[in-house]
Design a protein around this motif. Structure first.
Motif, PDB file in Angstrom:
ATOM      1  N   HIS A   1       0.826  -1.219   0.000  1.00  0.00           N
ATOM      2  CA  HIS A   1       0.000   0.000   0.000  1.00  0.00           C
ATOM      3  C   HIS A   1       0.865   1.276   0.000  1.00  0.00           C
TER       4      HIS A   1
ATOM      5  N   HIS B   1       1.266   4.666  -2.454  1.00  0.00           N
ATOM      6  CA  HIS B   1       1.298   6.098  -2.104  1.00  0.00           C
ATOM      7  C   HIS B   1       2.572   6.762  -2.635  1.00  0.00           C
TER       8      HIS B   1
ATOM      9  N   ASP C   1      -6.378   7.258   0.001  1.00  0.00           N
ATOM     10  CA  ASP C   1      -6.369   5.913  -0.594  1.00  0.00           C
ATOM     11  C   ASP C   1      -7.211   5.843  -1.874  1.00  0.00           C
TER      12      ASP C   1
ATOM     13  N   SER D   1       0.545   9.519   6.194  1.00  0.00           N
ATOM     14  CA  SER D   1      -0.823   9.007   6.085  1.00  0.00           C
ATOM     15  C   SER D   1      -1.402   8.849   7.485  1.00  0.00           C
TER      16      SER D   1
HETATM   17 ZN    ZN Z   1      -3.108   5.020   2.556  1.00  0.00          ZN
END
Ligand code: ZN
Ligand code: KG4
Length: 354
Positions: A123, A127, A314, A148
């Motif tokens: 993930h 980003h 996200d 984040s």
């Molecule tokens: Zn995220």
């Protein structure tokens, strides 16, 4: 939408991205020749709002409901059929275990049904690489600040998978500090955008909050003391806290956190000798932070890059894109073994350069 130049020289490949690590279901189609064809997102914010934070079980169930309709949307928007997809990239971690399992099982189920290879994506790599989807993408190498809800890290990025951790938070993440402080001020969830908006109405200098680890001589952060300082200011109010006071506290909070983030970025650029800074993750949408970084960049002659606003938080586009970048460099990265596992905890520097 930009097409990464390094990808455009290889044969075209259409990658479906599936993001479900927390409270957003994101699906997207990235074509290595034509760029991002379509993306669709469902945010669960309204559902979790009444609980003041994400309820993991509710998040998982909602991902199940949303994923396939979102897939139909992106196929329709892009004007392609399921069979045109060459590979499927899904968020394998880090994140909420149940939420990740939904995305992984949908991606692997689709892969099995369509006989297409699948690839688990980190993930945070999504980003980190998301600014490369912007119209003016940065070139490697660069320093990246990843901010984040769950992470605050400074990285040196030499290429896809070439990540060296320079510093990170020792306790709360920047987004977490925004969310927790917003909650103390009675603002809704998620707190980042709310506290940022309120700060615009606040007066500077009415309250002064600490700037933790500003002079620590390393590239680490600590934000839990800042949140506690907000709590102390709120508790010390003798009368009911009025709207202007809330705005003044919000202003002091934003100024403190922005000061620390900017100072650490400058220190990371100095330490690495680099002139390119990339900001990624939800807090990267913050207006006051962008203004302060832009001013510092103009003064000190470095360039700062951000993802498009819609790709700060996200989304599926960053997962499709990160998957495509890996596959272009290593076609064997995607497999037809559909026995998936998820990695709720997964340090980014475990990834190998491709
Ligand atoms: Zn995220
Ligand atoms: O990257 P992200 O969508 O999810 C994680 O991977 O954690 O980041 C969510 C975080 C939340 O803490 C949210 O409050 C924060 O990003 N955020 C902001 C802003 N927009 C989102 N923080 C400050 N200012 C904003 N405008």
């Amino acid at each position: 939408m930009a097409v990464c130049k390094k990808l455009a020289i290889s044969p075209a490949m259409l990658v479906l991205g599936v993001e479900s690590s927390c409270d957003e279901t994101g699906l997207a189609l990235y074509d290595t020749q034509r760029g991002l064809l379509a993306h669709a997102l469902h945010s669960q914010v309204a559902m979790h709002e009444e609980y003041g934070g994400v309820v993991p079980e509710l998040a998982s169930r909602d991902h199940i409901r949303r994923a396939i309709p979102l897939l139909e949307q992106v196929l329709q928007k892009a004007g392609v059929a399921r069979g045109d997809i060459d590979a499927i990239a899904y968020t394998q971690g880090p994140g909420l275990a149940g939420a990740l399992l939904v995305g992984a099982s949908i991606a692997c189920g689709l892969g099995l049904a369509l006989d297409k290879p699948v690839l688990g994506v980190h993930h945070l790599e999504g980003h980190l690489l998301s600014p490369l989807l912007a119209k003016e993408p940065p070139e490697f190498p660069f320093v990246a600040l990843l901010i984040s809800g769950g992470h605050t890290q400074l990285m040196r990025v030499d290429g896809v998978g070439g990540y060296e951790l320079l510093g990170e938070t020792l306790d709360d993440a920047a987004g977490e500090a925004f969310d927790k402080s917003a909650k103390l001020l009675g603002l809704g969830y998620p707190g980042g955008p709310a506290i940022s908006r309120l700060a615009e109405f606040g007066d500077s200098g009415v309250y002064t909050l600490p700037r933790p680890m500003l002079h620590s001589k390393d590239l680490n952060f600590s934000f839990s003391g800042l949140k506690t300082a907000v709590l102390t200011v709120v508790k010390n109010q003798t009368t009911n806290i009025c709207e202007q006071d809330k705005a003044n506290i919000a202003r002091a909070f934003v100024e403190a956190i922005v000061d620390v983030l900017v100072a650490k970025c400058l220190a990371a650029l100095k330490q690495t000798g680099m002139k390119r800074l990339v900001i990624a993750g939800g807090v990267g949408a913050n207006r006051q932070l962008r203004e302060a970084l832009n001013a510092a960049a103009a003064k000190r002659r470095f360039k700062v890059y951000y993802p498009e606003l819609e790709f700060c938080t996200d989304n599926g586009a960053m997962i499709a894109f990160a998957g495509a970048m890996r596959l272009q460099r290593d076609p064997k990265a995607a497999q037809r073994d559909y026995a998936f596992n998820v990695r709720p905890r997964w340090p980014l520097d475990e990834l190998r350069r491709v």
